[in-house]
Design an enzyme around this catalytic site. Structure first.
Site, PDB file in Angstrom:
ATOM      1  N   GLY A 113       0.813  -1.214   0.000  1.00  0.00           N
ATOM      2  CA  GLY A 113       0.000   0.000   0.000  1.00  0.00           C
ATOM      3  C   GLY A 113       0.842   1.257   0.000  1.00  0.00           C
ATOM      4  O   GLY A 113       0.564   2.211  -0.745  1.00  0.00           O
ATOM      5  N   GLU A 114       1.884   1.274   0.822  1.00  0.00           N
ATOM      6  CA  GLU A 114       2.750   2.450   0.892  1.00  0.00           C
ATOM      7  C   GLU A 114       3.564   2.612  -0.388  1.00  0.00           C
ATOM      8  O   GLU A 114       3.793   3.741  -0.845  1.00  0.00           O
ATOM      9  CB  GLU A 114       3.685   2.340   2.098  1.00  0.00           C
ATOM     10  CG  GLU A 114       3.002   2.488   3.448  1.00  0.00           C
ATOM     11  CD  GLU A 114       2.186   1.276   3.844  1.00  0.00           C
ATOM     12  OE1 GLU A 114       1.271   1.422   4.668  1.00  0.00           O
ATOM     13  OE2 GLU A 114       2.455   0.163   3.314  1.00  0.00           O
ATOM     14  N   VAL A 115       4.007   1.499  -0.972  1.00  0.00           N
ATOM     15  CA  VAL A 115       4.745   1.578  -2.244  1.00  0.00           C
ATOM     16  C   VAL A 115       3.873   2.211  -3.317  1.00  0.00           C
ATOM     17  O   VAL A 115       4.294   3.134  -4.036  1.00  0.00           O
ATOM     18  CB  VAL A 115       5.212   0.175  -2.697  1.00  0.00           C
ATOM     19  CG1 VAL A 115       5.722   0.216  -4.135  1.00  0.00           C
ATOM     20  CG2 VAL A 115       6.305  -0.344  -1.772  1.00  0.00           C
TER      21      VAL A 115
END
EC number: 2.4.99.12
Length: 405
Positions: free
Chosen positions: A59-61
């Site tokens: 998700g953060e990527v």
């Protein structure tokens, strides 16, 4: 003293955690790069100048796609290093962003982190979301500027941070700048730090990252499905009851329920059966059943792309909502409950341009399921998001410019 005790505990746990972690990674088929987590990382490129961005997982990527492309455009000669906590995150970073270096974070190994900062010629370290690793923060702070983007503290975490403020305040003070997701998050950081000098509210940078979902080939494309995504206890029953009330209107062929937490699958199955629905799971899909329970990760965008109508959960029960952009990118008016405070910015824009319908009860949901929304203005909604996204990134770009000059 606290840092000394922390590192002594880590040293005592290493003989247990390292082999145990390897066994878990082996069973998940993620053992190939496992020893990067300990610090055995080979850099086979000559890096002259770089910034390092750390993302926890997938998700953060994916949340930094717009930021990543902006950095590449503004600083074409600057190398970008991306680290992740999970093996899946590293794979997605390599496949979807193609950074100069993609690695697993050597978790709390200050010697490995220090070595990598030097060999990669890092000028700035960026942590995405509120990832607090004491040795990482302390080591980076001694060498180069450290900034936090998309900073957020949930109400539950805030209570813990306040109770342990003597630990978290010194760590947060090591950041040169903290860019938060909302004014509410800024207030929480301010209370922890007892100052606002390092703080700036940017909003959520995760939006406007369009994706092309993989066609899983599970559900026939002509199937008329209602998707209830990221649902919590209490929300499934509401959706099922609404679905059953209009089942004779022949609007939908199937209801697809994706519980937020997969450990609730059995309870959702029991609820469906109790309500008289024939069910299957997504991994064992049956075209003839009434309801399909999603029992695998990474399927939501595929399901959104096929759906006629979408309900995004965590919003009838007061969780604060979940990411609605993943559904809105397919230009479909979606339904949510009134509790969207964790995604207030995009929720407000979605309301303004009539691309979201707020429901509070079964009647509201049935009205949504039966209605056509001709006044939805997706064109200007996406334009507003794009403008907002550019505005948010400018302060981050300036921090990078200051660090590398």
């Amino acid at each position: 003293m606290l840092n000394f005790i922390y590192n002594i505990i880590l040293l005592l746990l290493i003989p247990i955690l390292v082999p145990l972690g390897y066994i878990i990674a082996y069973r998940k088929g993620e053992d190939k790069d496992y020893f990067e987590r300990i610090g055995f990382i080979k850099i086979d490129k000559n890096i002259e100048k770089s910034i390092w961005i750390h993302c926890a997982s997938v998700g953060e990527v994916r949340s930094i796609k717009t930021l990543y492309s902006t950095i590449k455009r503004e600083f074409p000669d600057l190398s970008i290093v991306i680290s992740t906590t999970t093996a899946t995150g590293k794979r997605i970073a390599a496949e979807e962003l193609n950074p100069d270096v993609a690695i697993l974070l050597p978790i709390e190994n200050r010697w490995a982190i220090s070595y990598l900062l030097d060999i990669l010629q890092c000028k700035l370290f960026i942590i995405v979301d509120t990832e607090i690793w004491p040795n990482l923060i302390n080591t980076v702070h001694k060498k180069i500027p450290l900034i936090l983007i998309n900073g957020r503290i949930s109400n539950r975490s805030f209570k813990r941070y306040k109770m342990l403020q003597f630990i978290f305040k010194p760590l947060l003070n090591k950041f040169t700048k903290i860019f938060t997701k909302s004014p509410e998050d800024t207030d929480k950081f301010k209370e922890l730090l007892t100052t606002e000098d390092k703080l700036k509210t940017l909003g959520n940078i995760k939006f406007l990252n369009f994706s092309r979902p993989e066609d899983l080939g599970i559900i026939p494309p002509n199937k008329r499905i209602l998707v209830a995504a990221s649902t919590h206890e209490g929300e499934e029953e509401l959706v099922i009851d609404a679905f059953l009330d209009i089942i004779d209107l022949d609007i939908f062929d199937q209801l697809v329920i994706a519980p937020r937490h997969l450990n609730r699958i059995d309870s959702v199955k029991d609820l469906c059966t109790k309500k008289g629905l024939k069910i299957s799971t997504l991994t064992k899909y049956n075209s003839d059943v009434d309801a399909v329970i999603v029992d695998r990760f990474g399927s939501l965008e595929y399901l959104y792309s096929l759906s006629l109508k979408i309900f995004v959960g965590g919003s009838i029960v007061n969780i604060g909502g979940h990411n609605i952009f993943e559904a809105l990118q397919f230009k479909k008016v979606i339904a949510v409950g009134p509790h969207m405070q964790n995604f207030q910015e995009i929720f407000t824009l979605a309301l303004k341009y009539n691309v979201v319908k707020v429901i509070e009860n079964k009647k509201d949901l049935i009205d949504y399921l039966k209605s056509q929304y001709q006044n939805a203005d997706f064109e200007n909604f996406f334009k507003a998001l794009e403008f907002s996204s550019r505005e948010k990134l400018n302060p981050i770009i300036e921090e990078i410019r200051d660090a590398i000059d």
